[in-house]
Design an enzyme around this catalytic site. Sequence first.
Site, mmCIF file in Angstrom:
data_model
loop_
_atom_site.group_PDB
_atom_site.id
_atom_site.type_symbol
_atom_site.label_atom_id
_atom_site.label_comp_id
_atom_site.label_asym_id
_atom_site.label_seq_id
_atom_site.Cartn_x
_atom_site.Cartn_y
_atom_site.Cartn_z
ATOM 1 N N THR A 261 0.826 -1.217 0.000
ATOM 2 C CA THR A 261 0.000 0.000 0.000
ATOM 3 C C THR A 261 0.856 1.262 0.000
ATOM 4 O O THR A 261 0.359 2.342 -0.291
ATOM 5 C CB THR A 261 -0.901 0.053 1.256
ATOM 6 O OG1 THR A 261 -0.079 -0.203 2.393
ATOM 7 C CG2 THR A 261 -2.022 -0.969 1.196
ATOM 8 N N ASP A 262 2.133 1.131 0.339
ATOM 9 C CA ASP A 262 2.914 2.361 0.582
ATOM 10 C C ASP A 262 3.190 3.154 -0.688
ATOM 11 O O ASP A 262 3.077 4.372 -0.699
ATOM 12 C CB ASP A 262 4.207 2.075 1.382
ATOM 13 C CG ASP A 262 5.187 1.127 0.722
ATOM 14 O OD1 ASP A 262 4.798 0.422 -0.244
ATOM 15 O OD2 ASP A 262 6.350 1.080 1.173
ATOM 16 N N SER B 110 31.534 -5.123 5.404
ATOM 17 C CA SER B 110 30.387 -5.778 6.031
ATOM 18 C C SER B 110 30.821 -7.175 6.434
ATOM 19 O O SER B 110 31.462 -7.874 5.644
ATOM 20 C CB SER B 110 29.221 -5.874 5.054
ATOM 21 O OG SER B 110 28.249 -6.761 5.581
ATOM 22 N N SER C 280 17.633 -4.331 3.365
ATOM 23 C CA SER C 280 18.133 -3.261 2.491
ATOM 24 C C SER C 280 17.885 -1.889 3.121
ATOM 25 O O SER C 280 18.743 -1.006 3.044
ATOM 26 C CB SER C 280 17.512 -3.353 1.098
ATOM 27 O OG SER C 280 16.109 -3.365 1.162
ATOM 28 N N ASP D 30 9.698 1.227 4.670
ATOM 29 C CA ASP D 30 10.814 0.541 5.330
ATOM 30 C C ASP D 30 11.786 1.512 5.998
ATOM 31 O O ASP D 30 12.058 1.389 7.201
ATOM 32 C CB ASP D 30 11.550 -0.370 4.341
ATOM 33 C CG ASP D 30 10.641 -1.452 3.780
ATOM 34 O OD1 ASP D 30 9.500 -1.567 4.243
ATOM 35 O OD2 ASP D 30 11.080 -2.166 2.872
HETATM 36 P P1 ADP Z 1 15.368 -7.539 2.069
HETATM 37 O O1 ADP Z 1 13.973 -8.048 2.049
HETATM 38 O O2 ADP Z 1 16.168 -8.241 3.119
HETATM 39 O O3 ADP Z 1 15.442 -6.057 2.153
HETATM 40 P P2 ADP Z 1 16.522 -7.014 -0.537
HETATM 41 O O4 ADP Z 1 16.718 -7.877 -1.724
HETATM 42 O O5 ADP Z 1 15.673 -5.815 -0.683
HETATM 43 O O6 ADP Z 1 16.008 -7.960 0.649
HETATM 44 O O7 ADP Z 1 17.947 -6.479 -0.014
HETATM 45 C C1 ADP Z 1 19.005 -7.377 0.245
HETATM 46 C C2 ADP Z 1 20.310 -6.688 -0.089
HETATM 47 O O8 ADP Z 1 20.650 -5.731 0.962
HETATM 48 C C3 ADP Z 1 21.496 -7.644 -0.122
HETATM 49 O O9 ADP Z 1 21.598 -8.284 -1.394
HETATM 50 C C4 ADP Z 1 22.664 -6.692 0.143
HETATM 51 O O10 ADP Z 1 23.037 -5.985 -1.023
HETATM 52 C C5 ADP Z 1 22.066 -5.707 1.148
HETATM 53 N N1 ADP Z 1 22.392 -6.170 2.528
HETATM 54 C C6 ADP Z 1 21.599 -6.865 3.365
HETATM 55 N N2 ADP Z 1 22.255 -7.185 4.524
HETATM 56 C C7 ADP Z 1 23.516 -6.679 4.392
HETATM 57 C C8 ADP Z 1 24.683 -6.680 5.235
HETATM 58 N N3 ADP Z 1 24.698 -7.293 6.418
HETATM 59 N N4 ADP Z 1 25.786 -6.056 4.767
HETATM 60 C C9 ADP Z 1 25.785 -5.446 3.559
HETATM 61 N N5 ADP Z 1 24.733 -5.424 2.738
HETATM 62 C C10 ADP Z 1 23.592 -6.031 3.128
HETATM 63 MG MG MG Z 2 14.571 -4.761 0.719
#
Ligand code: ADP
Ligand code: MG
Length: 372
Positions: free
Chosen positions: A19-20, A50, A110, A154
């Site tokens: 919905t956002d 990371s 993300s 988010d």
């Molecule tokens: P989510 O539902 O978890 O947000 P997304 O596909 O939107 O899934 O985002 C995931 C992406 O966020 C990963 O592929 C990476 O690029 C980034 N990300 C998530 N956790 C980390 C972390 N611990 N360190 C660096 N990047 C991260």
């Molecule tokens: Mg995400």
Amino acid sequence: MTTCAVFAPARVNLIGEHTDYSGGLVLPVAVDLGMTVAGWLDEGAIRLRSLAFSEPVELDCNGAPRGPLAGWGRYVAAVAQLLDEHGRPPVGFDGTISSTVPIGAGLSSSAALTVSVGLALCRVADFELPPLGLARIAQAAEHLAVGVPCGLMDPATSLLSRRGHALLLDCGSEEHRFVPLPPGLAIVVLDSGVRHELEHSGYADRRAELERCIAAIGGRNPASLTVAQAEAEAEAAGVDDVAARRLRHVVSENERVRKCVAALEQPGGPDLKALGALFRESHESLRSDFEVSTPELDRLVDLAYESGAIAARMTGGGFGGSIVALAEAGRAPSLVAAVTTGYAASVDREATGYICASVDGAGDVEPGSVED
Ligand code: ADP
Ligand code: MG
């Protein structure tokens, strides 16, 4: 040496799914899973590592990449570049990210990344932005980095939230307020183990389908319509069945958010039965009208209700990821055990359970509390 350590929580959306980005209502909670960025001022560059990835990221102080960027580095560069455009002084930073947020599980790792990095870059440069200003930059960074047209929910949840409360956010007006959560209620997340990366999922398709329908009905905000009005308008505009169902989900979901808030704020105490029914309807609408659920998420929701959950539904963008279940705190561990056992028996996969507490939005933490 100027040091800084910040924590940005992940979020669990209680209700108000998809919905956002059409200016609707959402009711998320920031939880005690999140991302910590700790480091210090660096004269020459932005350098980040990371613990979850082997490749470090190195950028000029204005966010310009010093080499090719893949994966998570694209989010970091986008945040740094957008902050630069918004007037952040070009101050470098050397830091490390540690996270407890499962990736691609629907808890918005993300946004935890863009918010935590954004906040750390602001802190080290002594640069202040209002929380919603930083949330908009984090949202735009995700668009810029990976082309995911995500909404404001988010990053706004990660920044604005208050412990013990859900955040009722109107993504159109950006008005928000806090809705108290019933004491003694656990927020249980059950991760289906099916992974999405929103970059490659049908998320953008769903958004485009919805926008097609909204344009056909003259750009009306779905949050301003009843289901009956939406159906009549879609029919009058001659939109196809798929687009009409996408719209019906969003209109009915906005109504469910309002009803959930009323159930939580009922003067005689929260109406948990109503919450249970509304979460069920939300899941059904996401499954059949918006078509973002999966058989694994459907199974988890059924198992959660069978195992005594007060309410359960898929949470996050869908195409895999997690469900959220509400349960009496004392019953949460047995709920997780029953659901994970039933899930392994029926879909031959492992589900992971998280029993979460609600927390405040992103902010400073003690540098010593960070693993490195
Ligand atoms: P989510 O539902 O978890 O947000 P997304 O596909 O939107 O899934 O985002 C995931 C992406 O966020 C990963 O592929 C990476 O690029 C980034 N990300 C998530 N956790 C980390 C972390 N611990 N360190 C660096 N990047 C991260
Ligand atoms: Mg995400």
